[in-house]
Design a protein around this motif. Structure first.
Motif, PDB file in Angstrom:
ATOM      1  N   ILE A  49      -7.221  49.309 -24.968  1.00 40.69           N
ATOM      2  CA  ILE A  49      -6.730  48.001 -24.763  1.00 40.69           C
ATOM      3  C   ILE A  49      -7.733  46.809 -24.709  1.00 40.69           C
ATOM      4  CG2 ILE A  49      -7.033  48.351 -22.124  1.00 40.69           C
ATOM      5  CD1 ILE A  49      -3.413  47.563 -23.548  1.00 40.69           C
ATOM      6  N   ASN A  50      -9.021  47.383 -24.568  1.00 32.63           N
ATOM      7  CA  ASN A  50     -10.056  46.193 -24.789  1.00 32.63           C
ATOM      8  C   ASN A  50      -9.974  44.972 -23.617  1.00 32.63           C
ATOM      9  OD1 ASN A  50     -10.792  48.036 -26.829  1.00 32.63           O
ATOM     10  ND2 ASN A  50      -9.776  46.353 -28.421  1.00 32.63           N
ATOM     11  N   PRO A  51     -10.132  45.500 -22.543  1.00 29.87           N
ATOM     12  CA  PRO A  51     -10.111  44.559 -21.470  1.00 29.87           C
ATOM     13  C   PRO A  51     -11.236  43.684 -21.219  1.00 29.87           C
ATOM     14  CG  PRO A  51     -10.146  46.552 -20.277  1.00 29.87           C
ATOM     15  CD  PRO A  51     -10.120  46.646 -21.967  1.00 29.87           C
ATOM     16  N   SER A  94      -7.188  38.135 -13.792  1.00 26.70           N
ATOM     17  CA  SER A  94      -5.807  37.772 -14.316  1.00 26.70           C
ATOM     18  C   SER A  94      -5.585  37.661 -15.745  1.00 26.70           C
ATOM     19  CB  SER A  94      -5.114  36.873 -13.457  1.00 26.70           C
ATOM     20  OG  SER A  94      -5.431  35.621 -13.932  1.00 26.70           O
ATOM     21  N   GLY A  95      -6.542  37.467 -16.453  1.00 31.01           N
ATOM     22  CA  GLY A  95      -6.898  37.202 -17.892  1.00 31.01           C
ATOM     23  C   GLY A  95      -6.928  38.519 -18.635  1.00 31.01           C
ATOM     24  N   PRO A 122      -5.358  42.152 -20.264  1.00 28.63           N
ATOM     25  CA  PRO A 122      -4.107  42.502 -21.170  1.00 28.63           C
ATOM     26  C   PRO A 122      -3.067  42.581 -20.168  1.00 28.63           C
ATOM     27  CG  PRO A 122      -6.016  43.728 -22.019  1.00 28.63           C
ATOM     28  CD  PRO A 122      -6.464  43.369 -20.896  1.00 28.63           C
ATOM     29  N   THR A 123      -3.040  43.547 -19.102  1.00 33.44           N
ATOM     30  CA  THR A 123      -1.795  43.570 -18.334  1.00 33.44           C
ATOM     31  C   THR A 123      -2.087  42.840 -17.092  1.00 33.44           C
ATOM     32  OG1 THR A 123      -2.526  45.708 -17.134  1.00 33.44           O
ATOM     33  CG2 THR A 123      -1.231  45.756 -19.503  1.00 33.44           C
ATOM     34  N   HIS A 124      -2.866  41.761 -17.008  1.00 36.57           N
ATOM     35  CA  HIS A 124      -3.261  40.944 -15.994  1.00 36.57           C
ATOM     36  C   HIS A 124      -3.655  41.499 -14.789  1.00 36.57           C
ATOM     37  CE1 HIS A 124      -1.466  38.408 -18.959  1.00 36.57           C
ATOM     38  NE2 HIS A 124      -0.389  38.664 -18.930  1.00 36.57           N
ATOM     39  N   ALA A 160       0.502  50.645 -20.990  1.00 38.73           N
ATOM     40  CA  ALA A 160      -0.071  49.622 -21.954  1.00 38.73           C
ATOM     41  C   ALA A 160      -0.897  50.616 -22.683  1.00 38.73           C
ATOM     42  CB  ALA A 160      -0.490  48.321 -21.598  1.00 38.73           C
ATOM     43  N   MET A 199       8.281  46.137 -15.516  1.00 36.98           N
ATOM     44  CA  MET A 199       6.796  45.758 -16.064  1.00 36.98           C
ATOM     45  C   MET A 199       6.004  47.231 -16.227  1.00 36.98           C
ATOM     46  SD  MET A 199       5.369  43.438 -13.210  1.00 36.98           S
ATOM     47  CE  MET A 199       6.357  42.086 -12.537  1.00 36.98           C
ATOM     48  N   ASP A 251      -2.505  38.939 -10.678  1.00 39.36           N
ATOM     49  CA  ASP A 251      -1.752  38.003 -11.139  1.00 39.36           C
ATOM     50  C   ASP A 251      -0.574  37.565 -10.362  1.00 39.36           C
ATOM     51  OD1 ASP A 251       0.164  36.263 -12.954  1.00 39.36           O
ATOM     52  OD2 ASP A 251      -1.643  36.593 -14.202  1.00 39.36           O
ATOM     53  N   LEU A 305       2.097  36.287 -11.079  1.00 43.47           N
ATOM     54  CA  LEU A 305       3.457  36.338 -11.586  1.00 43.47           C
ATOM     55  C   LEU A 305       3.825  37.832 -11.262  1.00 43.47           C
ATOM     56  CD1 LEU A 305       3.156  35.143 -15.388  1.00 43.47           C
ATOM     57  CD2 LEU A 305       4.251  34.139 -13.456  1.00 43.47           C
ATOM     58  N   LYS A 306       3.104  38.838 -10.771  1.00 43.28           N
ATOM     59  CA  LYS A 306       3.481  40.308 -10.378  1.00 43.28           C
ATOM     60  C   LYS A 306       3.939  40.059  -8.740  1.00 43.28           C
ATOM     61  CE  LYS A 306       0.693  42.664 -13.776  1.00 43.28           C
ATOM     62  NZ  LYS A 306       0.284  43.845 -13.934  1.00 43.28           N
ATOM     63  N   LYS A 321      -7.182  37.421 -27.916  1.00 42.63           N
ATOM     64  CA  LYS A 321      -7.318  38.507 -28.739  1.00 42.63           C
ATOM     65  C   LYS A 321      -6.357  38.485 -30.029  1.00 42.63           C
ATOM     66  CE  LYS A 321      -8.078  41.623 -24.885  1.00 42.63           C
ATOM     67  NZ  LYS A 321      -9.651  41.458 -24.999  1.00 42.63           N
ATOM     68  N   GLY A 333       1.285  48.167 -26.796  1.00 38.89           N
ATOM     69  CA  GLY A 333       1.048  47.967 -25.264  1.00 38.89           C
ATOM     70  C   GLY A 333       0.967  46.409 -24.998  1.00 38.89           C
TER      71      GLY A 333
END
Lengths: 438, 438
Positions: A101-103, A130-131, A133-135, A171, A195, A408, A410-411, B107, B372
């Motif tokens: 996922i390369n966070p 929060s940036g 991939p899944t925040h 993810a 989610m 994040d 939004l969650k 990305k 993902g």
């Protein structure tokens, strides 16, 4: 303190030591697992508790071959994600080419507006995870677990979760080509279920609360039915946990290879805080940053503040609490790394503090209003604690300070559901003027 | 086609030409505004329609001083955000040091799992703009508008919006120190209101629909009450729109300074697609990529497909539609740049296609399950259209293809609300086995 992890671990310890002996793995500079309590070393494998003393195992590295300036150049030439630090992580050298996922490499925001509001003059930064991939910062730790799972030949990724972790596992497993099977309490809010479910893995509701879910997962690890399963935060925990070191690496590199004077870090299990400390110490030992004192401050919600309570009482032991706070991603009442957090806060000259739900919400709004960052409740906790520590004179506003936002907004929209329209008008200029908006 | 923008523009054109004459601005390589229809040039200012023919104004640059290899090095040494391309944008050279939301450098995911499912063999990539600060591509365009607003001395940032744009403006204004006043229909879902209101600016509900909101904003621009207000997508539109060029720049740089063969881009107003084309052409002209053909494919939702309908009918003119689709961020029934999109699709050998709501939802789930990535409905549109174009033989699966995801699934949870638990069990192994999960 190790006793709390014993019950569920013995079986898997036996299983997995065998597995490792049969197939040595390539996890880059990771040389062995070492017990944090007694120092006993075992080969790399999917084990997490010491066979001698039941203390937690963590990765022991061999960094001896590194030249400081070569390492720095290699990192700086690396990808814009955590794999730039592959030489310092339990992953193979070619990790950046594998599906993951390369966070990471999230923004370190110079928070000048927030600094003005809080009276910080020494430089205030928000590390905004929060940036990812899944925040949430969970992408960092899950990305590590993926590589360990690959090395150990696991085919299913699993975890117990009530939120961020479920999405991160779903993810990452999808991207990396693993089956995933995530366990959650059956009655979670529908938004959270969506989610986690969207990534197409198995999402299993357990009739019970989060403790029941955890207990079931421990049972599954010790059963033949769990063969081939990597539980990211249980039998892969030593690898998983190392992902949090990358927060320390990024903060220092983004500050121009400098240690900050002060860091404010949220506490759930306490693992993140202890690994950030480990990461900072590694950078010093490797010569990548100048050796100077830094202070780590731990942040909890008042409704789940076992470490803060122990800190203030001068205790070394953390007494479990039953969580009751809006900061659900930090709501671990019996934090496994609590005693280590107390050690670190005291050793570095930091502190542990907590804020109540109202202060959390105020801090979320403060951060959004000043810096345009909409944080999860956990970010409200760190910003709120920062404010409280400045007001009490514990945190020095003339020093460089980094505050973590690990998730994040939004969650956790419910936490700020009182936020709304500032005016309602008819679509004409008279109505606009009447509302005092001109 | 220009007629549709005339009514609201005359007043501001007069206002702002004066303003510009008084204070020449430094917006880097931006030399003037030029009419896309008749080529008439005017000085840089907060105007958006040609005073001669009412055609749309866009930025004319002076790139003549650039040496290709020096420029490439300068870009590569730049920050991990859109300001690495400052030499190609209407912003001052020192933009990276000014307070802004700093989006971009998101990305480019090599989507090998999705490629296998779709039968793409030539390399499939997803440009995932959910990694931006407020999780949509709107951060790119708003960041440009902020710099223009600063240059023109505006103190309030504004827009009409039903979603992503409101959050992007609120966040960027907070960070950059502007007052913000955003107008939305008064009866939006509460979640969307929270996402826009959290940043603390004025959030004004208009008693009416989105058209009423837009009409009111046009009225406000021509009124003294709107003095000092920058409407990011109206009087700052020429600057704002340029932000979409950065998608083209990033895609090519992330591909190793290569043009992709095919791009699939969503269409709302059509501005993003036209600016991506502009960005690609600039890279060719500057010598930063090799000149070779590329095809741009436009993607719409069937419930709002005016450009797709016109494309298929062979028309040059786009007939407005009344939108009815779950892809609300693309639901512009009368897209201002529709005719230009038709031009580009035809000139490059691309196409315009649409998918229905069911196909959009399927595509969201496909992307999440394979890579993902949890996309907004707009991402479901582009992935769904990609699948449809491959099936119909229009898109060549042996060529390098980039699909844009411009938003985040967390903002459109309702679209996939049917996603849920795959099983519910009691917390024991027997129940686990009965459910067939072992």
């Amino acid at each position: 303190m190790a006793a709390q992890t014993v019950a569920s671990t013995t079986d898997s310890t036996v299983n997995t030591t065998d597995r490792t002996a049969d197939s040595p793995v390539d996890l880059g500079p990771a040389a062995a697992l070492s017990c944090r309590e007694c120092g006993h070393r075992v080969p790399l494998g999917p084990v997490f508790a010491c066979e001698k003393c039941f203390g937690p195992l963590e990765i022991a590295y061999d960094f001896s071959a590194y030249d400081t300036e070569e390492l720095r150049k290699r990192i700086e030439a690396g990808p814009s994600n955590i794999w730039r630090y592959a030489p310092l992580l339990p992953v193979p050298a070619d990790v950046a080419g594998k599906p993951n996922i390369n966070p990471g490499w999230t923004k370190l925001v110079k928070a000048d507006n927030l600094a003005r509001e809080l009276g910080v003059t020494g430089g205030l930064y928000v590390k905004d995870d929060s940036g990812n991939p899944t925040h949430s910062f969970k992408d960092r730790v899950v990305a590590q677990a993926i590589e360990a799972a690959r090395a150990f030949g696991f085919t299913t990724l699993s975890c117990s979760s009530t939120g961020n972790l479920a999405g991160a596992v779903g993810a990452a497993a999808a991207r990396a080509g693993f089956r995933s099977c995530v366990f959650i309490p059956h009655d979670l809010e529908q938004g959270k279920v969506v989610m986690a479910a969207i990534y197409g893995g198995e999402l299993v509701g357990i009739e019970g609360n989060y403790d029941d879910v955890n207990r079931f997962c421990s049972e599954l690890i010790g059963d033949p039915a769990g063969e081939g399963w990597g539980f990211v935060n249980v039998n892969l925990r030593p690898y998983y946990a190392e992902g949090s070191k990358t927060l320390a690496y990024e903060i220092c590199e983004q500050l121009g290879w400098q240690l900050p004077d002060q860091l404010v870090v949220p506490i759930a299990s306490g693992s993140q805080l202890t690994k950030i400390d480990k990461g900072l110490k590694e950078l010093i030992e490797l010569g990548l940053v100048e050796d100077k004192p830094y202070k780590i401050f731990g942040a909890q919600a008042e409704g789940c503040s076992p470490v803060s309570v122990a800190y203030k009482a001068g205790h070394d032991v953390v007494r479990p609490q039953k969580p009751n706070t809006i900061a659900k991603s930090l709501a671990i009442g019996n934090p496994a790394d609590g005693p280590y957090v107390l050690d670190i806060a005291r050793r570095t000259g930091g502190a542990v503090e907590d804020v109540n739900d109202e202060q959390i919400v105020d801090a979320i709004k403060l951060l959004a209003r000043t810096e345009g960052i909409f944080a999860e409740t956990a970010g409200g906790v760190t910003v709120g604690v920062t404010r409280k520590l400045i007001e009490s004179g514990v945190l020095d506003p003339t020093k460089t300070t980094v505050v973590l936002n690990t998730g994040d907004g939004l969650k956790t929209l419910d936490a700020v559901a009182d936020t709304g329209l500032t005016a309602t008008i008819r679509p004409n200029l008279d109505s606009f003027r009447e509302a005092g908006l001109a």
